[in-house]
Design an enzyme around this catalytic site. Structure first.
Site, PDB file in Angstrom:
ATOM      1  N   VAL A 172      48.401   3.460  56.891  1.00 34.94           N
ATOM      2  CA  VAL A 172      49.610   3.233  57.691  1.00 34.94           C
ATOM      3  C   VAL A 172      49.609   1.794  58.184  1.00 34.94           C
ATOM      4  CG1 VAL A 172      50.745   3.777  59.891  1.00 34.94           C
ATOM      5  CG2 VAL A 172      49.885   5.634  58.449  1.00 34.94           C
ATOM      6  N   LYS A 173      50.758   1.148  58.027  1.00 31.09           N
ATOM      7  CA  LYS A 173      50.925  -0.201  58.586  1.00 31.09           C
ATOM      8  C   LYS A 173      51.960  -0.126  59.688  1.00 31.09           C
ATOM      9  CE  LYS A 173      52.816  -4.725  57.397  1.00 31.09           C
ATOM     10  NZ  LYS A 173      53.035  -5.706  56.340  1.00 31.09           N
TER      11      LYS A 173
END
Ligand code: R5P
Length: 266
Positions: A172-173
C-alpha cells in the site's frame, strides 16, 4: 504465496531490512513534463544505484530507461485524467498485463479513490488488475488517499489502506499522517509513504524517519528527491533513514556532506 510473487516482492522490499526506497518518477502520466523530469533519464540515471525500484509509466520506461539497467520496475497501470481535469484521478487501466510482462516488471501500481466520487469505478478496476497480475505472479501496489479535498488523518488512511489490502494489494502506498502507527498496525501488507509536494530536505527526512518509526516499510518518494537541491545526495540520505535507521540529524548531515561533493544535476 507463489515463489515468483515472493521473489518479485523481495527484489523491491529488501529482506535484510524489510524496507524499500522506491523512486517515483511516474508524474508525467497526469502532470506532463514535471519539474526535474523534463529529460527523465538525465535525472534518473544517477539516482538508480540508490533506488530499490523505479516507479514509472510504460512510456517513460521505453523512452528513457536503458533496458540493460539492473533495477526492478514498478509499473503504473492506471491513468486517464490529467491535472487539468476536475475529475483528476478518476483513473482506469492504461496498460495491459501482457505489456507489463513484456516489460519484465516486478510490480504493478493502480490508484483508487476511497471516499471520493468514482470510488467504485477505480476500486473495481484495481481488483481486475490484481487478478490479472496474480496470473503472472506479479505483486500489486495500490496508491490511495491521493486527491483534493480529502481529510487526511489516521482514521481515513487506516480505512483506505486496509481496504486496499483486503481488495488484493500486496503493498500500500499512502501519505504520512500523525498517528501513522494505527495505519500500519491495521494493514496486513507493507505500507510505504509518498513524499508529496517538495518540502525542505530536513522536513522530508523527518517525515521518512517518522514513517519508518511508525512501522512503514519505507518510502515511494518522488519530488522530494528529484526536486531537491541535490537529488543524488537526497536519495542517499533517505536511504540512510530507511535502511540504516539513521536519525534525522545523521541523515541531514549526510545530505549536506554529499551535496558538497556531487555536481548539480540536470
Ligand atoms: C501518485 O499517484 C503518483 O504515484 C505520484 O507520482 C507519486 O505519488 C509521486 O510521489 P511524490 O508525491 O513523492 O512526488
Amino acid at each position: 504465496m507463489d515463489w515468483g510473487m515472493k521473489n518479485r516482492i523481495s527484489r523491491i522490499i529488501k529482506p535484510a531490512s524489510g524496507r524499500t526506497v522506491m523512486l517515483a518518477v511516474d508524474h508525467g502520466y497526469f502532470m506532463g513534463p514535471t519539474t526535474g523530469l523534463e529529460q527523465l533519464n538525465k535525472m534518473v540515471d544517477p539516482l538508480l544505484p540508490y533506488a530499490d525500484t523505479l516507479m514509472l509509466t510504460r512510456g517513460a520506461l521505453r523512452y528513457y530507461i536503458d533496458p540493460g539497467v539492473d533495477i526492478p520496475i514498478t509499473l503504473r497501470m492506471s491513468g486517464g485524467t490529467s491535472i487539468l481535469n476536475k475529475q483528476l484521478l478518476h483513473e482506469g487501466t492504461v496498460c495491459s498485463m501482457e505489456d507489463a510482462v513484456r516489460l519484465n516488471v516486478s510490480c504493478v501500481a493502480f490508484s483508487i479513490l476511497v471516499g471520493a466520487e468514482y470510488e467504485r469505478d477505480t476500486i473495481l478496476e484495481f481488483t481486475k488488475m490484481v487478478d490479472n497480475a496474480r496470473n503472472y505472479g506479479i505483486p500489486s501496489l495500490v496508491v490511495t488517499a491521493v486527491g483534493r479535498d480529502m481529510v487526511r488523518d489516521a482514521r481515513y488512511m487506516a480505512l483506505a489502506s486496509r481496504m486496499g489490502a483486503e481488495l488484493g494489494a500486496d503493498i500500500v502506498k499512502t501519505y504520512y499522517v500523525d498517528g501513522f502507527e494505527k495505519v500500519v498496525e491495521s494493514c496486513p501488507v507493507p505500507v510505504v509513504i509518498a513524499g508529496g509536494k517538495k518540502i525542505p530536505e530536513r522536513d522530508a527526512l523527518q517525515m521518512a524517519r517518522d514513517a519508518v518509526s511508525c512501522g512503514a516499510a519505507g518510502v515511494d518518494m518522488g519530488r522530494n528527491i528529484f526536486q531537491s537541491g541535490s537529488p543524488v545526495a537526497m536519495i542517499q540520505a533517505v536511504r540512510s533513514v530507511v535502511h540504516d535507521n539513521a536519525s534525522v540529524d545523521e541523515a541531514y548531515d549526510l545530505y549536506q556532506d554529499l551535496k558538497g561533493n556531487v555536481p548539480a544535476q540536470a
